[in-house]
Every structure is written in structure tokens, then in C-alpha cells.
Design a protein around this motif. Structure first.
Motif, PDB file in Angstrom:
ATOM      1  N   SER A 169    -109.377  28.269  48.830  1.00 41.85           N
ATOM      2  CA  SER A 169    -109.179  28.910  47.526  1.00 41.85           C
ATOM      3  C   SER A 169    -108.640  27.970  46.459  1.00 41.85           C
ATOM      4  O   SER A 169    -108.490  28.359  45.304  1.00 41.85           O
ATOM      5  CB  SER A 169    -108.179  30.063  47.695  1.00 41.85           C
ATOM      6  OG  SER A 169    -106.948  29.563  48.214  1.00 41.85           O
ATOM      7  N   GLU A 197    -119.331  32.238  38.578  1.00 43.97           N
ATOM      8  CA  GLU A 197    -118.215  31.361  38.178  1.00 43.97           C
ATOM      9  C   GLU A 197    -116.861  31.843  38.688  1.00 43.97           C
ATOM     10  O   GLU A 197    -116.138  31.098  39.325  1.00 43.97           O
ATOM     11  CB  GLU A 197    -118.158  31.183  36.656  1.00 43.97           C
ATOM     12  CG  GLU A 197    -119.412  30.549  36.064  1.00 43.97           C
ATOM     13  CD  GLU A 197    -119.322  30.423  34.557  1.00 43.97           C
ATOM     14  OE1 GLU A 197    -118.338  30.915  33.949  1.00 43.97           O
ATOM     15  OE2 GLU A 197    -120.255  29.823  33.970  1.00 43.97           O
ATOM     16  N   THR A 198    -116.493  33.094  38.368  1.00 44.58           N
ATOM     17  CA  THR A 198    -115.166  33.581  38.730  1.00 44.58           C
ATOM     18  C   THR A 198    -115.254  34.979  39.348  1.00 44.58           C
ATOM     19  O   THR A 198    -116.249  35.692  39.153  1.00 44.58           O
ATOM     20  CB  THR A 198    -114.231  33.643  37.511  1.00 44.58           C
ATOM     21  OG1 THR A 198    -114.784  34.551  36.555  1.00 44.58           O
ATOM     22  CG2 THR A 198    -114.049  32.270  36.885  1.00 44.58           C
ATOM     23  N   ASP A 253    -109.417  25.649  44.509  1.00 41.39           N
ATOM     24  CA  ASP A 253    -110.019  25.226  43.244  1.00 41.39           C
ATOM     25  C   ASP A 253    -109.611  26.149  42.098  1.00 41.39           C
ATOM     26  O   ASP A 253    -109.436  25.710  40.962  1.00 41.39           O
ATOM     27  CB  ASP A 253    -111.545  25.161  43.360  1.00 41.39           C
ATOM     28  CG  ASP A 253    -112.164  26.494  43.775  1.00 41.39           C
ATOM     29  OD1 ASP A 253    -111.440  27.326  44.390  1.00 41.39           O
ATOM     30  OD2 ASP A 253    -113.353  26.711  43.505  1.00 41.39           O
ATOM     31  N   GLN A 254    -109.411  27.435  42.390  1.00 39.55           N
ATOM     32  CA  GLN A 254    -109.083  28.403  41.338  1.00 39.55           C
ATOM     33  C   GLN A 254    -107.801  29.194  41.599  1.00 39.55           C
ATOM     34  O   GLN A 254    -107.290  29.846  40.699  1.00 39.55           O
ATOM     35  CB  GLN A 254    -110.249  29.388  41.166  1.00 39.55           C
ATOM     36  CG  GLN A 254    -111.539  28.736  40.671  1.00 39.55           C
ATOM     37  CD  GLN A 254    -112.665  29.741  40.499  1.00 39.55           C
ATOM     38  OE1 GLN A 254    -112.688  30.800  41.126  1.00 39.55           O
ATOM     39  NE2 GLN A 254    -113.630  29.409  39.639  1.00 39.55           N
ATOM     40  N   ARG A 291    -106.262  34.902  45.741  1.00 36.64           N
ATOM     41  CA  ARG A 291    -107.694  35.164  45.524  1.00 36.64           C
ATOM     42  C   ARG A 291    -108.040  36.609  45.903  1.00 36.64           C
ATOM     43  O   ARG A 291    -108.759  37.305  45.175  1.00 36.64           O
ATOM     44  CB  ARG A 291    -108.534  34.180  46.344  1.00 36.64           C
ATOM     45  CG  ARG A 291    -110.026  34.407  46.265  1.00 36.64           C
ATOM     46  CD  ARG A 291    -110.796  33.280  46.935  1.00 36.64           C
ATOM     47  NE  ARG A 291    -110.491  33.155  48.358  1.00 36.64           N
ATOM     48  CZ  ARG A 291    -110.878  32.144  49.131  1.00 36.64           C
ATOM     49  NH1 ARG A 291    -111.564  31.138  48.604  1.00 36.64           N
ATOM     50  NH2 ARG A 291    -110.581  32.105  50.407  1.00 36.64           N
ATOM     51  N   GLY A 344    -116.646  29.195  41.850  1.00 37.72           N
ATOM     52  CA  GLY A 344    -115.877  27.995  42.174  1.00 37.72           C
ATOM     53  C   GLY A 344    -116.691  26.736  42.396  1.00 37.72           C
ATOM     54  O   GLY A 344    -117.886  26.654  42.099  1.00 37.72           O
ATOM     55  N   GLU A 345    -116.018  25.741  42.973  1.00 34.31           N
ATOM     56  CA  GLU A 345    -116.599  24.407  43.144  1.00 34.31           C
ATOM     57  C   GLU A 345    -117.836  24.395  44.039  1.00 34.31           C
ATOM     58  O   GLU A 345    -118.683  23.511  43.924  1.00 34.31           O
ATOM     59  CB  GLU A 345    -115.553  23.457  43.738  1.00 34.31           C
ATOM     60  CG  GLU A 345    -114.422  23.082  42.791  1.00 34.31           C
ATOM     61  CD  GLU A 345    -113.432  22.128  43.432  1.00 34.31           C
ATOM     62  OE1 GLU A 345    -113.712  21.635  44.557  1.00 34.31           O
ATOM     63  OE2 GLU A 345    -112.376  21.874  42.829  1.00 34.31           O
TER      64      GLU A 345
END
Length: 462
Positions: free
Chosen positions: A435, A404-405, A437-438, A445, A384-385
Motif C-alpha cells: 500500500s 488511479e485512486t 505508494d498511496q 487503504r 497506484g504504481e
């Protein structure tokens, strides 16, 4: 549902039509009020209209006829500035309250002695709420669980003398509940959080304090200076206080030494419960939660035998130190609810060798405060960010990869943990971040983490 009769035949404005807002409007209507509802989003307005509610733009109504504005807790009351509906209400002398306050008033009208346990704190309140509800239910009580956890409070069954309401309260909800008066009020801790909504830590602490200041019995964690001062103040004013601690031995109160809980009175302490072997209550933070639950349930009449039996059968809270699966010696733990560094510290302090998945939408301060736990982290998998900010903090202290994920992080962490040869490695999702951002929320999440874990070849149940 709890029909709210205290505004019978009066016009009440309701703003915010999410889950709790819609439930509030329906409870008001069921109690004979005439709610006028509005939401900035078309979906909320359509959902209300489909339920037969009167949907009107609150910017265009006659406020002289409005008895109260019921505000969704997610809508700013004071900071960063009052919402436009709050300004309109104030300009017409209309009180602004929330769904918790409506429940409080209905309880006073309908069943003033009905058991009502309310829980707040920066961290730990959801686990404590779930544990208390489990203890009452396991002891055979009609138990209603909700508020900031799960079900909106007015969607629960109404207060009754033989029914226990166990309600988690956020600071936003307390801010909209000026006369909250639980049978037992619990304040676990106060650390920096939600300053965008409360302005200062002093104001945030003062809002949290209201829940225990109005309680018949106040259960207060005294391991931080804010709560210690709040407990002293309540006692000075003649209130009943049960102090709890996991850092010190108390002369009076409930405290934990390791996994053993003690109750002290006048300096004499007795062992009252043990957490050894209860995986759902691992760590010092859960010892604090258990101390609070023990104090609250004893104050409401449960026996020590009932409490100990309930503690041992507690399954834990989804997304908070939730044991998802095992792959050989590797334990996978979903702590998605750790949305700030202080919450993540509770998980990081509970294990000796971790493969840590962290990141998301960062909070002020990042993870600098977690440095004391870095030696326990064998490797970090950043998502994430927050990736670059966390990478900078970890650089030179903890090996890391930019995963990243979550769906990429889980197999990477699993492979490293299995290859480590350690006797009890843990793959831990404890993001120390929001959470948004994604994902839509921490629950989504956590479900993504659990799905990725359960998709691993050879994974088994805990």
C-alpha cells in the motif's frame, strides 16, 4: 503490560521505537532492567524521552556493559545486510533478540505451562489468529490477542495458567525469537515473500519452521511442499504434528472438503464442523484457517460444540474478506490485506463475478499468476504504481480502466456492478500489492475503500 524480569538490573539496548519497540522498553523498565533506547527518527526518541526512558545514541555507548540488543522486527537482521546496531552487537558478543523472545523467556520464568498459541504462515495468519482468539473468548477464556496483529505482545497482560495468549508471528519476529516454544504452534503455508529480508526462499521457510519446531503441538498445513517437508521432519524427530489440508483427504489430521471440516485418525474420519453460511469464512483459504483453528483449540481443550458455536459467531477480520455493505444485489468486500498475488488469489477464488479494484506498490511477479481467475473478473479498476504493469497483464483478457485512486475506483465499479444485472456481483478490493505508494499501510487503504463504499447513495449494511 507484561513486565520483563529476566534482565533485571542489567543494561539492555533497544533499537526501534515504534509501537512494539516502545512497549518493549517500558516492559523491560517495569521488570527492573535498565533500557537504553534509540531510534533513527526524532519522533521515536521524543516519545521515549517523554516516558522517562534513557535515550542514547547506540553508536556511542559502551557495548561491553550491554546484556542484549532488543531489535524492532522491522529492522534488518541479516538481509540485505545486518543493521549497524546488529554489527555492533555481534562485534561485542551481545545477543540480538526481539519482543517475542522476551515474552517467551518471561513465560518460562513466570508461568511455564500457560497456554500460548503462536501462528505464522505467508498468508492467512491474521484471520487464523483472530479466529482462534474468538473461539477461546467465546468459550469464556481470558484471551490475549496480539503480536503481529494489533497489540504488541508485551503490552498484553502477563502469562498465567488460566490466560490464553494467541499471538501472530511474522517471519521477522520469529527470526528474533530463537527459543520460541508455544503450547501450539501453527504454520499455515509458505510461498515466496519477504525475500528482501531473508535472501532465499529456503531461508524464509527455515525461519518460519522454527515456530513449529519448538512447539509442544505443531499444526502444519501440508498443501505446499515446504510445509509438508517441515511436518515430516518434525515427526521424524519425535514431535507431535497435526497436519491440515484443503486439497487432500488425510489419514491423520484435519481437512476440509468444500465447507465441511473433518478430523481423521488412522484413516477413520468424522465430520467436526461446517462453514456453510459463515460469510466471514468464505473460500478455500478460510477453510484452511478454520482447520488450523479447530486443530489448535481442540489441542487446548475446547469441545466441538464450543468450536462450532464460535465459528458461527466469528465476525471476521477487518481488511480481510470484510463485507462492507450492499447496494441492491452488489456486495462490497474489503480485502486490503491481500498485499501479494497469492493472497489476492484466495479472494478471487471465492466469488464468481467480480469488479476488481487492484494495484498499489507492486510485488515481484505482479499478477501473472492470477490468470486462472481472469474469467471471473468482469472488469478491473487499476490504482497506484502498478497500474501500467497490471494493464499490460490484463490486456486482451480482462476489461480495465485506469482509475488511479480508490475514491475514483469505487463509484466506477459500483455503477458497473449495478448495471450488470447479475444476481450476485461483487465489488472487490484485493490489491495484490503493498500500500506504500498511496497509503501508510493496508489498514489505511482498507479504511479508504470502506469510506468510499459507505458514501455511495443507497448503500446498506450486510
Amino acid at each position: 503490560m507484561t513486565p520483563v524480569t529476566c534482565f533485571g538490573d542489567r543494561v539492555v539496548a533497544v533499537f526501534g521505537l515504534g509501537g512494539s519497540g516502545l512497549a518493549t522498553a517500558l516492559a523491560l523498565a517495569a521488570g527492573g532492567a535498565r533500557p537504553i533506547v534509540w531510534d533513527d527518527g526524532e519522533a521515536g526518541r521524543n516519545a521515549a524521552a517523554a516516558k522517562g526512558l534513557s535515550v542514547e545514541n547506540l553508536a556511542e555507548i559502551d557495548w561491553t556493559s550491554i546484556a542484549a540488543l532488543i531489535l524492532s522486527p522491522g529492522v534488518p537482521l541479516t538481509h540485505p545486510e545486518p543493521h549497524w546496531t546488529v554489527r555492533l552487537a555481534a562485534s561485542h558478543g551481545v545477543e540480538v533478540i526481539g519482543d517475542i523472545e522476551l515474552f517467551v523467556r518471561q513465560r518460562r520464568l513466570q508461568a511455564p505451562g500457560a497456554p500460548f498459541v503462536a501462528i505464522t504462515g505467508t498468508n492467512g495468519k491474521s484471520t487464523t489468529t483472530a479466529l482462534i482468539a474468538h473461539l477461546f473468548a467465546a468459550a469464556g477464556h481470558d484471551t490475549q490477542l496480539g503480536g503481529n496483529i494489533g497489540t504488541a505482545i508485551l503490552s498484553l497482560e502477563p502469562p498465567a495458567p488460566d490466560r490464553v495468549h494467541v499471538i501472530e508471528c511474522s517471519s521477522y519476529q520469529i527470526d528474533l525469537a530463537p527459543s520460541i516454544d508455544p503450547s501450539v504452534g501453527i504454520l499455515l503455508n509458505v510461498t515466496e515473500d519477504h525475500l528482501d529480508r531473508h535472501g532465499t526462499l529456503e531461508h524464509y521457510a527455515a525461519v518460519k519452521a522454527r515456530l513449529v519446531q519448538g512447539a509442544k503441538t505443531a499444526v502444519v498445513g501440508v498443501d505446499d511442499p515446504w510445509c509438508a517437508a517441515i511436518a515430516d521432519d518434525i515427526e521424524r524427530q519425535g514431535g507431535k504434528v497435526i497436519r491440515i489440508s484443503v486439497e487432500k483427504v488425510l489419514v491423520d489430521g484435519v481437512y476440509a472438503i468444500g465447507e465441511t471440516l473433518y478430523s481423521a485418525e488412522g484413516g477413520r474420519a468424522v465430520e467436526v464442523a461446517a462453514l456453510a453460511g459463515v460469510g466471514s469464512l468464505r473460500g478455500a483459504h478460510n477453510a484452511q484457517n478454520a482447520c488450523a483453528a479447530l486443530a489448535a483449540t481442540r489441542a487446548q481443550g475446547l469441545s466441538l460444540d464450543q468450536i462450532q458455536a464460535g465459528v458461527r459467531s466469528f465476525p471476521g477480520l477487518a481488511h480481510r474478506m470484510e463485507q462492507v455493505g450492499r447496494l441492491g444485489p452488489v456486495l462490497f468486500v474489503n480485502d486490503s490485506k491481500a498485499t501479494n498475488a497469492d493472497a489476492a488469489a484466495k479472494a478471487l477464488s471465492s466469488f464468481e463475478a467480480m469488479y476488481w479494484i487492484a494495484g498499489g506498490k507492486p510485488k515481484t511477479g505482479g499478477i501473472v499468476s492470477l490468470a486462472e481467475y481472469f474469467p471471473r473478473i468482469r472488469k478491473a479498476y487499476l490504482i497506484g504504481e502498478a497500474t501500467e504493469e497490471f494493464a499490460e497483464t490484463l490486456d486482451g483478457h480482462v476489461p480495465f480502466v485506469r482509475a488511479e485512486t480508490i475514491d475514483k475506483a469505487v463509484p466506477l465499479a459500483a455503477a458497473d456492478a449495478v448495471a450488470s444485472g447479475l444476481p450476485e456481483p461483487v465489488v472487490l478490493l484485493s490489491p495484490a500489492c503493498a500500500s506504500f505508494d498511496q497509503f501508510r499501510n493496508f489498514e489505511e487503504r482498507g479504511k479508504a475503500f470502506s469510506a468510499a463504499v459507505l458514501a455511495l447513495p443507497g448503500i446498506g449494511k450486510v
